[in-house]
Design a protein around this motif. Sequence first.
Motif, PDB file in Angstrom:
ATOM      1  N   ASP A   1       0.872  -1.064   0.064  1.00 36.05           N
ATOM      2  CA  ASP A   1       0.026   0.052   0.113  1.00 36.05           C
ATOM      3  C   ASP A   1       0.854   1.295  -0.043  1.00 36.05           C
ATOM      4  N   THR A   2       2.063   1.235   0.879  1.00 36.43           N
ATOM      5  CA  THR A   2       2.876   2.400   0.666  1.00 36.43           C
ATOM      6  C   THR A   2       3.391   2.624  -0.560  1.00 36.43           C
ATOM      7  N   VAL A   3       3.852   1.591  -1.222  1.00 34.10           N
ATOM      8  CA  VAL A   3       4.437   1.575  -2.593  1.00 34.10           C
ATOM      9  C   VAL A   3       3.533   2.300  -3.310  1.00 34.10           C
ATOM     10  N   ALA A   4       2.018   1.708  -3.429  1.00 37.86           N
ATOM     11  CA  ALA A   4       1.348   2.248  -4.366  1.00 37.86           C
ATOM     12  C   ALA A   4       0.824   3.622  -4.286  1.00 37.86           C
ATOM     13  N   TYR A   5       1.229   4.404  -3.072  1.00 38.96           N
ATOM     14  CA  TYR A   5       1.093   5.785  -2.836  1.00 38.96           C
ATOM     15  C   TYR A   5       2.195   6.522  -3.509  1.00 38.96           C
ATOM     16  N   TRP A   6       3.374   6.056  -3.273  1.00 36.47           N
ATOM     17  CA  TRP A   6       4.537   6.583  -3.610  1.00 36.47           C
ATOM     18  C   TRP A   6       5.066   6.564  -5.083  1.00 36.47           C
ATOM     19  N   PHE A   7       4.651   5.634  -5.846  1.00 36.91           N
ATOM     20  CA  PHE A   7       5.076   4.966  -7.137  1.00 36.91           C
ATOM     21  C   PHE A   7       4.284   5.403  -8.165  1.00 36.91           C
ATOM     22  N   PRO A   8       4.765   5.943  -9.331  1.00 32.57           N
ATOM     23  CA  PRO A   8       6.049   5.928  -9.879  1.00 32.57           C
ATOM     24  C   PRO A   8       6.816   6.887  -9.212  1.00 32.57           C
ATOM     25  N   ILE A   9       8.103   6.913  -9.026  1.00 30.46           N
ATOM     26  CA  ILE A   9       9.081   7.783  -8.704  1.00 30.46           C
ATOM     27  C   ILE A   9       8.681   9.043  -9.785  1.00 30.46           C
ATOM     28  N   ASP A  10       8.485  10.111  -9.074  1.00 36.97           N
ATOM     29  CA  ASP A  10       8.179  11.437  -9.734  1.00 36.97           C
ATOM     30  C   ASP A  10       9.401  12.026 -10.647  1.00 36.97           C
ATOM     31  N   GLN A  11      10.673  11.983 -10.109  1.00 35.19           N
ATOM     32  CA  GLN A  11      11.961  12.238 -10.786  1.00 35.19           C
ATOM     33  C   GLN A  11      13.029  11.581 -10.265  1.00 35.19           C
ATOM     34  N   TYR A  12      13.666  10.676 -11.325  1.00 38.04           N
ATOM     35  CA  TYR A  12      14.916  10.114 -11.107  1.00 38.04           C
ATOM     36  C   TYR A  12      16.192  10.780 -11.544  1.00 38.04           C
ATOM     37  N   ILE A  13      17.158  10.666 -11.069  1.00 42.54           N
ATOM     38  CA  ILE A  13      18.329  11.484 -11.562  1.00 42.54           C
ATOM     39  C   ILE A  13      19.750  10.775 -11.418  1.00 42.54           C
ATOM     40  N   GLY A  14      20.325  10.588 -12.731  1.00 43.62           N
ATOM     41  CA  GLY A  14      21.468   9.900 -12.734  1.00 43.62           C
ATOM     42  C   GLY A  14      22.138   9.856 -13.784  1.00 43.62           C
ATOM     43  N   GLY A  15      23.285   9.228 -14.080  1.00 42.16           N
ATOM     44  CA  GLY A  15      24.133   9.327 -15.228  1.00 42.16           C
ATOM     45  C   GLY A  15      23.616   8.650 -16.451  1.00 42.16           C
ATOM     46  N   VAL A  16      23.781   8.980 -17.805  1.00 41.49           N
ATOM     47  CA  VAL A  16      23.273   8.457 -18.813  1.00 41.49           C
ATOM     48  C   VAL A  16      24.159   7.091 -19.024  1.00 41.49           C
ATOM     49  N   GLU A  17      25.221   6.881 -18.335  1.00 38.81           N
ATOM     50  CA  GLU A  17      25.868   5.707 -18.695  1.00 38.81           C
ATOM     51  C   GLU A  17      25.096   4.508 -17.908  1.00 38.81           C
ATOM     52  N   HIS A  18      24.149   4.663 -17.219  1.00 35.64           N
ATOM     53  CA  HIS A  18      23.301   3.603 -16.639  1.00 35.64           C
ATOM     54  C   HIS A  18      21.972   2.981 -17.585  1.00 35.64           C
ATOM     55  N   ALA A  19      21.923   3.803 -18.746  1.00 44.14           N
ATOM     56  CA  ALA A  19      20.859   3.547 -19.759  1.00 44.14           C
ATOM     57  C   ALA A  19      20.616   2.148 -19.862  1.00 44.14           C
ATOM     58  N   ILE A  20      21.562   1.357 -20.228  1.00 42.23           N
ATOM     59  CA  ILE A  20      21.370  -0.070 -20.522  1.00 42.23           C
ATOM     60  C   ILE A  20      21.530  -0.901 -19.284  1.00 42.23           C
ATOM     61  N   LEU A  21      22.339  -0.630 -18.537  1.00 40.60           N
ATOM     62  CA  LEU A  21      22.526  -1.624 -17.250  1.00 40.60           C
ATOM     63  C   LEU A  21      21.316  -1.303 -16.304  1.00 40.60           C
ATOM     64  N   HIS A  22      21.489  -0.433 -15.469  1.00 42.67           N
ATOM     65  CA  HIS A  22      20.728  -0.301 -14.228  1.00 42.67           C
ATOM     66  C   HIS A  22      19.396   0.043 -14.579  1.00 42.67           C
ATOM     67  N   LEU A  23      19.139   0.891 -15.728  1.00 47.45           N
ATOM     68  CA  LEU A  23      17.727   1.408 -16.022  1.00 47.45           C
ATOM     69  C   LEU A  23      16.924   0.176 -16.896  1.00 47.45           C
ATOM     70  N   ILE A  24      17.417  -0.590 -17.383  1.00 43.83           N
ATOM     71  CA  ILE A  24      16.675  -1.406 -18.352  1.00 43.83           C
ATOM     72  C   ILE A  24      16.439  -2.722 -17.303  1.00 43.83           C
ATOM     73  N   TYR A  25      17.471  -2.913 -16.493  1.00 42.95           N
ATOM     74  CA  TYR A  25      17.072  -4.324 -15.531  1.00 42.95           C
ATOM     75  C   TYR A  25      16.055  -3.632 -14.511  1.00 42.95           C
ATOM     76  N   SER A  26      16.188  -2.286 -14.138  1.00 44.11           N
ATOM     77  CA  SER A  26      14.939  -2.072 -13.026  1.00 44.11           C
ATOM     78  C   SER A  26      13.523  -2.038 -13.766  1.00 44.11           C
ATOM     79  N   ARG A  27      13.553  -1.711 -14.988  1.00 40.56           N
ATOM     80  CA  ARG A  27      12.425  -1.651 -15.471  1.00 40.56           C
ATOM     81  C   ARG A  27      11.919  -3.159 -15.577  1.00 40.56           C
ATOM     82  N   PHE A  28      12.486  -3.951 -15.850  1.00 39.23           N
ATOM     83  CA  PHE A  28      12.316  -5.441 -16.141  1.00 39.23           C
ATOM     84  C   PHE A  28      11.727  -5.979 -14.631  1.00 39.23           C
ATOM     85  N   TRP A  29      12.542  -5.479 -13.504  1.00 37.94           N
ATOM     86  CA  TRP A  29      12.069  -6.128 -12.092  1.00 37.94           C
ATOM     87  C   TRP A  29      10.736  -5.377 -11.826  1.00 37.94           C
ATOM     88  N   THR A  30      10.434  -4.292 -12.132  1.00 34.62           N
ATOM     89  CA  THR A  30       9.207  -3.758 -11.826  1.00 34.62           C
ATOM     90  C   THR A  30       8.189  -4.623 -12.693  1.00 34.62           C
TER      91      THR A  30
END
Length: 887
Positions: A584-613
């Motif tokens: 229920d807490t996650v349902a309130y807060w998600f999705p993240i409104d603003q995520y900030i980080g380096g473009v070097e994570h486009a293929i690694l972290h960012l695609i994995y996190s989309r899969f996990w979601t």
Amino acid sequence: MATDMTPKAASAAGAESSPSMTPDAAQELRYNPAEIEPRWQERWAAQPDLYATEPPESGKPKYYVLEMLPYPSGQLHMGHVRNYSIGDALARYMWMQGYNVLHPMGWDAFGLPAENAALKNNTPPREWTLSNIAHMHKQMDRLGLSYDWRNEVTTCLPEYYRWNQWFFLRMYEKGLAYRKQSKVNWCPQCATVLANEQVVNGCCWRHEDQIVEQRDLEQWFLRITNYAQELLDDLNQLEGWPEKVRTMQRNWIGRSEGAEVEFAVEDAASISEDEQQRRGGTAILPAGETVKASGQSIRVFTTRIDTIYGATSLQLAPEHVLVKEFSAADEKLAREVDELLEQQRKAREAGDVGAIEKHGVFTGHYAINPFNGERLPIWVGNYILADYGTGAIMSVPAHDERDFEFAHKYGLEMRVVVLPRRTDEPTPDGEPEEPLLPFTSEESILINSGDFNTLGCQEAQQKMAAYAQENSFGQAQVTFRLKDWGVSRQRYWGTPIPMIHCEKDGIVPVPDDQLPVLLPPQIEITQQGGSPLGRDPGFVNTTCPKCGGKARRETDTMDTFVDSSWYFYRYTSARNDKAPFDTDTVAYWFPIDQYIGGVEHAILHLIYSRFWTKVMRDLGIVKNDEPATRLFTQGMVIKNGAKMSKSKGNVVSPEDMIARYGADATRMYALFAAPPDRDLDWQEDGVAGVSRFLSRVYRLAMRHAERAKQASGGAEANSATEQALLRKLHQTIRKITEDFGGRWHFNTCIAAIMELVNTATAAEAAIQNGEVSDAVLRELLRNLVLLLAPFAPYLAFELWDQLGEQDNLLRAPWPKFEEALAREDEIEIPVQINGKLRSVIRVAAEATQDTLRDTAMADEKVAAAIEGKQVVKVIVVPAKLVNLVVR
């Protein structure tokens, strides 16, 4: 103009232009961040709820702002400071806008560097990591970053990685986690497997000069390919993500539409030796002749099945399973294939297998084209990769550059089967001099293609794929470049994979009530092959949960990108010991409104996190399809022409900058020196300039704080000076509010504050002479502090206190501008003649179209340019431009 301000301008802004003061008075008002900032840091630390979130029933709109969590290497550098300053400024602004803000921080704490440090310093990874975390936490506090540390997440602690194991088991139950023998990427320096996404130009993502080797190992994989189409389609939802990131992910997922075709392998034993020698190339079966197949086949994926009648050979990767079989019976072929493999390896070292000089060897075997019964020689090519497609291609040299090059080198036949639909050129009579590169489906037709002649390419592709399916040798197929995620790592410092190997029952999952499977606290770490856990009997030896017999634990640990694929969900209920998080807490807060980080994570972290979601959504524990609505990728910090990093030896320590200039100046420079999406060229003089500017702000406010505290009533302009001050103030409020809401050009926000301070400083004589009322003075200083609060919180809190304000500055309402005061008195309008800039005019901001036209026509430069010509049209874009069309 504010947009023209630079770090040099900030330095210049340090020049004082105020009434003279005695040396004692100047000393009394000296801004000393080394005294002020620690005092406020201590006061903030005494308020544990200062940055806390409020319950959903507060009625406030929620805002989840998040910077990517760091690896605890022990030291922040200015790249970190820039990233965190962006998020901190935004969080503070949203609090002041009345939002319920979640702004957490944690540590991506597993990984190879801790093991390397253990080898180097003889320090256990856990001890090394937790010590670094303590130091970096201290650095973040000194920078004044607004994190609620009660939500802190540390991925190397059992209370976190227990849930990595829980997720793995849920994926295993759904068939998303599996183990198989596979060719994997191996980094000799890391002494572990790498995922495909962690190989960059053939090298390890951590070691840019280390060529990645290919090894056959049994590994654990996650079926990210099950979500390939959804990962691709849902990129269209992510309008708040940079297009460059979405493009990188589209290219990595790499959807291709085409067909798979099975080419039966001819039984070599059924052909006489003389006949085999005679067939140096392709050969059409004589009428009535049949072929004895070997029972084997070669599966080929092609995006152009319409060119299959132009196939004159098949090319296999050197590591294709059939090549191994052929080589086992032919020593000469085996030696030649080994040479092709060596050529591939060297090409990987050069970083581009695609540019390899093409070599091949004929296997002595043939396959049968199922469309026309043609015998096709089977070759091995050094440019064919085992892990790309099916590891086999049909070679159509007349219509493909690579195939043309290969066929030309080895004298293979070339046959044209596609021509433009309308052409005056005759059909080629022999082999083409160069490949006729693919025409679009609308522009071309098939020739030399049996019953499919005269069809357009698109229609032919559909009918030929259907024909293949009807005759059981192929089908239409969609493939993806994306491969399943290999998550096994042969290292100690990671999440143990919760599986057990039993001789009787095979692979058995660890029961949930036995989680977490704990890492041994002390272990000998060496760079020998295999996981260090495999050499610890206390860890390895266990009992089977199914039969109770002797068994062995899995000794591979999980890829550390597992840790970062879902950490931002854990922030919402970091102390939950019953589940990964509260749904229920996650349902309130998600999705993240603003995520900030380096473009070097486009293929690694960012695609994995989309899969996990998406996996968690299908497990029923989250409702959102994507983790973040908006993504911002900040520019790098550059020093001496290179990205600031420890490996390059060009790191600037924020601690040194804070000691010299204060935390506010350090972080404010990181926001001021360049737009946040651009690279920042580090200049310490710029930090010094910002420090001088903050000193000016401090002195200005302190000189008039007492008068401002005594003020009562509303701020009304009764003099030209008051009018100018209030107008500049409201113009500044408007600009910063608009920049926060859209472009995030914090550099122009800070430049606008500098201009406001310049205007106020220039009016100090009038202030001291009583030409500015206490109420106007209070309005000016109070709002100046509010505008400064997201960028320089220490100084802002100090001045807020000095002005006698009782409210919590963090949640004080953001100032609102009055439209009438915020309008520019005059604006500059470019004047074009036939689309070319000829002059710039200044007009009232509310000038009408007629006024704009008349002023432009009367301009001296414009009048001279149109003299003797006829003005046939005047195009006026209000507040934008005037364009005269003349002839």
